[in-house]
Design a protein around this motif. Structure first.
Motif, PDB file in Angstrom:
ATOM      1  N   ASP A 166       0.825  -1.208   0.000  1.00 14.30           N
ATOM      2  CA  ASP A 166       0.000   0.000   0.000  1.00 14.30           C
ATOM      3  C   ASP A 166       0.863   1.263   0.000  1.00 14.30           C
ATOM      4  O   ASP A 166       0.394   2.332  -0.382  1.00 14.30           O
ATOM      5  N   GLU A 167       2.111   1.135   0.424  1.00 15.36           N
ATOM      6  CA  GLU A 167       3.029   2.268   0.498  1.00 15.36           C
ATOM      7  C   GLU A 167       3.266   2.899  -0.877  1.00 15.36           C
ATOM      8  O   GLU A 167       3.473   4.105  -0.984  1.00 15.36           O
ATOM      9  N   GLU A 222       0.405   5.230  -1.523  1.00 21.72           N
ATOM     10  CA  GLU A 222       0.504   6.345  -0.574  1.00 21.72           C
ATOM     11  C   GLU A 222       1.590   7.337  -0.999  1.00 21.72           C
ATOM     12  O   GLU A 222       1.403   8.549  -0.910  1.00 21.72           O
ATOM     13  N   GLN A 223       2.728   6.823  -1.457  1.00 22.18           N
ATOM     14  CA  GLN A 223       3.819   7.695  -1.914  1.00 22.18           C
ATOM     15  C   GLN A 223       3.412   8.474  -3.166  1.00 22.18           C
ATOM     16  O   GLN A 223       3.759   9.647  -3.310  1.00 22.18           O
TER      17      GLN A 223
END
Length: 153
Positions: free
Chosen positions: A42-43, A46-47
């Motif tokens: 999920d990062e 998000e980034q």
């Protein structure tokens, strides 16, 4: 006189790979390109959202499949729709595309066409033998991109 032998002529129009887009995507002045695999963390998303907000930019996203047999089997179309909903929820202008036969070229093309401020790309560890046999899209993007590239594991 037209030289029909040395210039290849497409027989059929190339279909669009765009699956979904926000209504105002055409008026975006800045762009962040997101290259996302369904099995990535999920990062990565998000980034990309954080970068788009920081740059006040729209997101041009490419969803490309996984090459592992252990990942859950999901439809690329369903993943594109899911990503579009997440970007709409983040209140960003966006366009989501299915990956073509050469994901790296497609990512680089989107970045060049839209003057991308940044490319955010998911990556995973691959053995040297697999890299030798199949190549690496991430490596090609890093080497050929005209803008900064952020790899997220």
């Amino acid at each position: 006189m037209t030289d029909l032998y040395s210039t290849s002529q497409p027989r059929f129009p190339v279909p669009s790979r765009q699956v979904t887009a926000s209504p105002d995507i055409g008026s975006a002045s800045r762009t962040v390109v997101l290259a996302l695999r369904p099995d990535s963390s999920d990062e990565v998303l998000e980034q990309a959202i954080a970068a788009a907000r920081r740059e006040n930019a729209a997101v041009q996203a490419v969803v490309f499949g996984t090459d592992t047999t252990t990942a859950p089997s999901t439809s690329p179309l369903a993943e594109c729709t899911k990503l579009g909903a997440a970007l709409a929820e983040a209140k960003l202008d966006y366009a989501v595309h299915r990956a073509g036969p050469d994901a790296a070229e497609q990512i680089l093309g989107l970045a060049a066409d839209h003057g991308a401020a940044l490319i955010v790309m998911s990556t995973k560890r691959r053995s040297p033998v697999v890299k030798l046999l199949l190549g690496s899209s991430a490596q090609q993007v890093i080497l050929e991109a005209e803008c900064p590239v952020l790899l997220v594991k």
